[in-house]
Design an enzyme around this catalytic site. Sequence first.
Site, mmCIF file in Angstrom:
data_model
loop_
_atom_site.group_PDB
_atom_site.id
_atom_site.type_symbol
_atom_site.label_atom_id
_atom_site.label_comp_id
_atom_site.label_asym_id
_atom_site.label_seq_id
_atom_site.Cartn_x
_atom_site.Cartn_y
_atom_site.Cartn_z
ATOM 1 N N ASP A 10 -80.629 -6.739 -75.610
ATOM 2 C CA ASP A 10 -81.214 -7.759 -74.755
ATOM 3 C C ASP A 10 -82.676 -7.929 -75.177
ATOM 4 O O ASP A 10 -83.226 -7.077 -75.890
ATOM 5 C CB ASP A 10 -81.124 -7.294 -73.294
ATOM 6 C CG ASP A 10 -81.876 -8.198 -72.350
ATOM 7 O OD1 ASP A 10 -81.580 -9.406 -72.310
ATOM 8 O OD2 ASP A 10 -82.787 -7.696 -71.658
ATOM 9 N N ASP A 12 -85.644 -9.876 -72.953
ATOM 10 C CA ASP A 12 -86.591 -9.776 -71.848
ATOM 11 C C ASP A 12 -86.335 -8.520 -71.024
ATOM 12 O O ASP A 12 -85.242 -8.317 -70.493
ATOM 13 C CB ASP A 12 -86.491 -11.009 -70.936
ATOM 14 C CG ASP A 12 -86.902 -12.290 -71.642
ATOM 15 O OD1 ASP A 12 -87.943 -12.283 -72.332
ATOM 16 O OD2 ASP A 12 -86.185 -13.295 -71.505
#
Length: 229
Positions: A10, A12
């Site tokens: 991922d 953020d």
Amino acid sequence: MSHLRLAVFDVDGTLVDSQHNIVSAMTEAWSNLNLGIPRPEQVRRIIGLSLVDACAVLLPWATPTTHRAVADAYKEAFRAMRLLPDTMEPLFPGVREALDRLEREGWLLGLATGKSRRGVDSMLQAHELEGRFVTIQTADDNPSKPNPSMLRRAAADCGLELNEIVMIGDTAYDMAMAAAARSAAVGVSWGYHSLDELQRAGAQVVLDTFDNLTEVLDAVTGEKAGDAQ
């Protein structure tokens, strides 16, 4: 099983600390549409979802048309913000070193994110990470997490099976996506969801730092990258 494995990150809350910019852009979007001011903790909760889905969670009483309008206003606010000199989204400690170690150990690297491709490209350029990730799955081409589409497409890009992938993320959305894909799931504790939420969503391990990432990924996959099967 192939001798290759893929670590999918991922963005953020996992690789970059982007919460200030995300909260600021969402606040401006709401203000521009006369929707009031969102609470920062509300916004942090939806980081990781694709933008329209995030707006629907934040504004459950609003119409789909309003959700799309807020998403468009958010994009405009974020685009303007990127032109300012003080809006860098810093890498979390140890990220670059962890990526280097994984590559030395023979891992392929990928991204699966609720960001747009434009946002990802901007982040990669800012941190001189272009070319490090062999597959990049964004909200532009996939349903929102926790739908497993991003991991399925990442596997297809690399010619791998889903059990040859590990998802590394900071939210329950990441862990649930991995569970839906039947891929391994490793959480990180410095992002936007709690330890309990990560574990309940399927995290096999939750890291406090990236220092031992390679050892953890070896453990959850039960092999060394590069080992022939």
